[in-house]
Write a protein that holds these residues in place. Structure first.
Motif, PDB file in Angstrom:
ATOM      1  N   LYS A 194     -12.478  -7.967   0.903  1.00  0.00           N
ATOM      2  CA  LYS A 194     -12.206  -6.617   1.393  1.00  0.00           C
ATOM      3  C   LYS A 194     -11.980  -5.654   0.241  1.00  0.00           C
ATOM      4  N   ALA A 195     -11.310  -6.122  -0.824  1.00  0.00           N
ATOM      5  CA  ALA A 195     -10.990  -5.266  -1.975  1.00  0.00           C
ATOM      6  C   ALA A 195     -11.515  -5.928  -3.242  1.00  0.00           C
ATOM      7  N   PRO A 196     -12.821  -5.882  -3.490  1.00  0.00           N
ATOM      8  CA  PRO A 196     -13.394  -6.595  -4.642  1.00  0.00           C
ATOM      9  C   PRO A 196     -12.903  -6.087  -5.987  1.00  0.00           C
ATOM     10  N   ASP A 197     -12.419  -4.845  -6.060  1.00  0.00           N
ATOM     11  CA  ASP A 197     -11.976  -4.283  -7.338  1.00  0.00           C
ATOM     12  C   ASP A 197     -10.512  -4.551  -7.639  1.00  0.00           C
ATOM     13  N   ILE A 198      -9.812  -5.215  -6.747  1.00  0.00           N
ATOM     14  CA  ILE A 198      -8.392  -5.457  -6.957  1.00  0.00           C
ATOM     15  C   ILE A 198      -8.199  -6.429  -8.126  1.00  0.00           C
ATOM     16  N   ASP A 199      -7.181  -6.189  -8.935  1.00  0.00           N
ATOM     17  CA  ASP A 199      -6.898  -7.061 -10.070  1.00  0.00           C
ATOM     18  C   ASP A 199      -6.435  -8.426  -9.578  1.00  0.00           C
ATOM     19  N   ASP A 200      -7.084  -9.483 -10.060  1.00  0.00           N
ATOM     20  CA  ASP A 200      -6.805 -10.819  -9.551  1.00  0.00           C
ATOM     21  C   ASP A 200      -5.362 -11.229  -9.831  1.00  0.00           C
ATOM     22  N   ALA A 201      -4.883 -10.985 -11.034  1.00  0.00           N
ATOM     23  CA  ALA A 201      -3.515 -11.385 -11.372  1.00  0.00           C
ATOM     24  C   ALA A 201      -2.496 -10.625 -10.540  1.00  0.00           C
ATOM     25  N   GLU A 202      -2.732  -9.333 -10.327  1.00  0.00           N
ATOM     26  CA  GLU A 202      -1.810  -8.542  -9.529  1.00  0.00           C
ATOM     27  C   GLU A 202      -1.811  -8.994  -8.073  1.00  0.00           C
ATOM     28  N   LEU A 203      -2.997  -9.310  -7.540  1.00  0.00           N
ATOM     29  CA  LEU A 203      -3.083  -9.792  -6.163  1.00  0.00           C
ATOM     30  C   LEU A 203      -2.307 -11.086  -6.003  1.00  0.00           C
ATOM     31  N   ARG A 204      -2.465 -12.002  -6.941  1.00  0.00           N
ATOM     32  CA  ARG A 204      -1.747 -13.277  -6.852  1.00  0.00           C
ATOM     33  C   ARG A 204      -0.238 -13.065  -6.970  1.00  0.00           C
ATOM     34  N   ARG A 205       0.178 -12.120  -7.780  1.00  0.00           N
ATOM     35  CA  ARG A 205       1.603 -11.829  -7.889  1.00  0.00           C
ATOM     36  C   ARG A 205       2.157 -11.310  -6.569  1.00  0.00           C
ATOM     37  N   LEU A 206       1.418 -10.417  -5.924  1.00  0.00           N
ATOM     38  CA  LEU A 206       1.863  -9.863  -4.650  1.00  0.00           C
ATOM     39  C   LEU A 206       1.915 -10.924  -3.561  1.00  0.00           C
ATOM     40  N   VAL A 207       0.923 -11.791  -3.554  1.00  0.00           N
ATOM     41  CA  VAL A 207       0.898 -12.868  -2.561  1.00  0.00           C
ATOM     42  C   VAL A 207       2.061 -13.813  -2.792  1.00  0.00           C
ATOM     43  N   ASP A 208       2.322 -14.183  -4.028  1.00  0.00           N
ATOM     44  CA  ASP A 208       3.401 -15.117  -4.348  1.00  0.00           C
ATOM     45  C   ASP A 208       4.765 -14.541  -4.003  1.00  0.00           C
ATOM     46  N   ALA A 209       4.890 -13.204  -4.071  1.00  0.00           N
ATOM     47  CA  ALA A 209       6.185 -12.560  -3.825  1.00  0.00           C
ATOM     48  C   ALA A 209       6.433 -12.246  -2.361  1.00  0.00           C
ATOM     49  N   GLU A 210       5.513 -12.611  -1.462  1.00  0.00           N
ATOM     50  CA  GLU A 210       5.581 -12.217  -0.050  1.00  0.00           C
ATOM     51  C   GLU A 210       5.803 -10.704   0.045  1.00  0.00           C
ATOM     52  N   THR A 211       4.718  -9.965  -0.074  1.00  0.00           N
ATOM     53  CA  THR A 211       4.789  -8.510  -0.174  1.00  0.00           C
ATOM     54  C   THR A 211       4.454  -7.855   1.153  1.00  0.00           C
ATOM     55  N   TRP A 212       5.320  -6.936   1.576  1.00  0.00           N
ATOM     56  CA  TRP A 212       5.123  -6.146   2.791  1.00  0.00           C
ATOM     57  C   TRP A 212       4.592  -4.785   2.362  1.00  0.00           C
ATOM     58  N   LEU A 213       3.328  -4.530   2.632  1.00  0.00           N
ATOM     59  CA  LEU A 213       2.660  -3.318   2.183  1.00  0.00           C
ATOM     60  C   LEU A 213       2.734  -2.238   3.249  1.00  0.00           C
ATOM     61  N   THR A 214       3.124  -1.042   2.834  1.00  0.00           N
ATOM     62  CA  THR A 214       3.041   0.108   3.730  1.00  0.00           C
ATOM     63  C   THR A 214       1.587   0.526   3.857  1.00  0.00           C
ATOM     64  N   ALA A 215       1.329   1.474   4.733  1.00  0.00           N
ATOM     65  CA  ALA A 215      -0.046   1.927   4.943  1.00  0.00           C
ATOM     66  C   ALA A 215      -0.645   2.473   3.650  1.00  0.00           C
ATOM     67  N   ASN A 216       0.103   3.316   2.935  1.00  0.00           N
ATOM     68  CA  ASN A 216      -0.415   3.908   1.703  1.00  0.00           C
ATOM     69  C   ASN A 216      -0.601   2.865   0.610  1.00  0.00           C
ATOM     70  N   GLU A 217       0.282   1.861   0.559  1.00  0.00           N
ATOM     71  CA  GLU A 217       0.129   0.802  -0.441  1.00  0.00           C
ATOM     72  C   GLU A 217      -1.095  -0.053  -0.149  1.00  0.00           C
ATOM     73  N   ALA A 218      -1.336  -0.375   1.110  1.00  0.00           N
ATOM     74  CA  ALA A 218      -2.536  -1.131   1.465  1.00  0.00           C
ATOM     75  C   ALA A 218      -3.791  -0.341   1.144  1.00  0.00           C
ATOM     76  N   LEU A 219      -3.736   0.959   1.377  1.00  0.00           N
ATOM     77  CA  LEU A 219      -4.872   1.821   1.063  1.00  0.00           C
ATOM     78  C   LEU A 219      -5.128   1.853  -0.442  1.00  0.00           C
ATOM     79  N   ALA A 220      -4.070   1.957  -1.252  1.00  0.00           N
ATOM     80  CA  ALA A 220      -4.220   2.015  -2.701  1.00  0.00           C
ATOM     81  C   ALA A 220      -4.808   0.727  -3.261  1.00  0.00           C
ATOM     82  N   LEU A 221      -4.477  -0.406  -2.657  1.00  0.00           N
ATOM     83  CA  LEU A 221      -5.002  -1.682  -3.123  1.00  0.00           C
ATOM     84  C   LEU A 221      -6.429  -1.941  -2.661  1.00  0.00           C
ATOM     85  N   GLY A 222      -6.891  -1.183  -1.676  1.00  0.00           N
ATOM     86  CA  GLY A 222      -8.223  -1.413  -1.136  1.00  0.00           C
ATOM     87  C   GLY A 222      -8.256  -2.340   0.051  1.00  0.00           C
TER      88      GLY A 222
END
Length: 380
Positions: A165-193
């Motif tokens: 869905k978000a091919p340009d997302i930074d891999d290391a940052e994505l893994r950090r967010l997943v590992d931290a159990e991240t609750w994304l707001t609408a604007n944060e999800a939009l910013a990540l792609g």
């Protein structure tokens, strides 16, 4: 001609979810051609206790004509990861005509599923939660090593689903967010792609009757947890129903009923918790409490944690909440037992008694000893 809207609603209870907001049924002109919109509401848990991927795909195929736009609306705490991945792939195969809509919450496996849509629209007051896969298991050290390997592999499947869905997302940052159990707001999800558009917010409860499951997450927002204690709002435009006079209750008879039924069911230890949770309010409440107590006791026995049945009954928990509590206790204590959700039937046949296995070496040794000549009366 106007467009027709077909609606298919999923939830854990298997009943239609009443939708009060008429904007969800907006009709638009389509020239001379007649075209249908297909809306699918995934409102509930994904997996065996809610909507399975098999049910989702089969029902979608029954509605889909291959050309109509498909909108899949999510309000789900998630559930089974592999069902979520299958739903992700089903939405992906629909191509550009598929839109995923997050009405309140797309958490865990639901976040994986919605990212399969070509376009994701998230309500301004909705959230998308991403986290590591997790499970519980039983076995020896080698079994647990295998489970850890499987979890590592499923994490890669989750990362691949988000990056599709978000091919340009930074891999290391994505893994950090997943590992931290991240609750994304609408604007944060939009910013990540992970979302393409922020839509208008609507008032939709994000709990869906799965409050205890929501509490299992480490970082669940306090605003969502606060909804667990909210009373359902009155329907606008409808007059308030005056309270009916309370019926006369014979508390002594209801207490006797609880005592007798508990004795018959072998749960006499639950008499006091039932008195506390039902408050002897009425016969209907007592009957429902007795049925609930029997179910809770069976679940606790199946989980080998019968000592918690009285606590759960006294707290007035339902079966779904008890399953969640037992799951947490099993994982937290490391006992590793899987809960058998199938309740025992009263007419179950007694367990078969297995015959004792033949000990061939012992029989052979006894025969050899019997054939040896006696030492008495023999010559040197």
């Amino acid at each position: 001609m106007s467009k027709k809207t077909q609606v298919r609603v999923y939830d854990a209870a298997g009943v239609l979810v009443p939708v009060k907001d008429q904007t969800w049924y907006t009709l638009r002109a389509s020239g001379e051609a007649e075209q249908q919109n297909i809306e699918v509401f995934v409102y509930g848990e994904i997996g065996a206790w809610g909507v399975t991927a098999n049910q989702f795909v089969q029902d979608l195929r029954a509605l889909d004509d291959g050309v109509s736009p498909v909108v899949v609306a999510f309000n789900s705490i998630g559930g089974d990861l592999f069902d979520g991945l299958a739903m992700h792939n089903a939405l992906s195969r629909l191509g550009e005509r598929c839109t995923g809509r997050i009405d309140a919450l797309a958490a865990s496996a639901a976040s994986v599923a919605v990212c399969g849509a070509h376009r994701v629209v998230i309500a301004a007051n909705a959230m998308l939660m991403i986290h590591n896969p997790w499970t519980y298991a039983a076995g020896d050290a080698e079994d647990f090593r295998k489970v850890a390997d499987v979890l590592d592999q499923t994490l890669e499947a989750i990362i691949a689903a988000y990056k599709s869905k978000a091919p340009d997302i930074d891999d290391a940052e994505l893994r950090r967010l997943v590992d931290a159990e991240t609750w994304l707001t609408a604007n944060e999800a939009l910013a990540l792609g992970l979302a393409d558009e922020v839509g208008d917010g609507v008032k939709v409860s994000a709990c869906l009757g799965h409050g205890d499951a929501l509490r299992r997450f480490r970082n669940a927002p306090p605003g969502l947890l606060a909804q667990l204690d909210e009373q359902p709002p009155a329907v606008p435009g409808e007059p308030a129903t005056p309270p009916e006079p309370a019926p006369v209750v014979d508390a002594a008879q209801l207490a006797l009923l609880i005592t007798q039924r508990c004795a018959e069911s072998g749960i006499s230890n639950l008499v006091e918790p039932l008195l506390k949770s039902t408050q002897l309010e009425s016969e209907a409440v007592v009957q429902a409490g007795l049925a609930r107590a029997k179910t809770i006791n069976d679940l606790c026995v199946a989980a080998r944690l019968p000592e918690f049945s009285a606590e759960f009954v006294a707290a007035g928990l339902d079966a779904a909440s008890v399953r969640a509590r037992l799951f947490d206790k099993l994982v937290g204590t490391g006992k590793g037992f899987e809960i058998d959700n199938s309740l025992p039937l009263e007419n179950d046949p007694p367990p078969k008694v297995q015959a004792k296995k033949i000990d061939q070496p012992s029989i052979w040794a006894a025969r050899q000893a019997a054939q040896q000549p006696s030492a008495k009366g023999t010559r040197p």
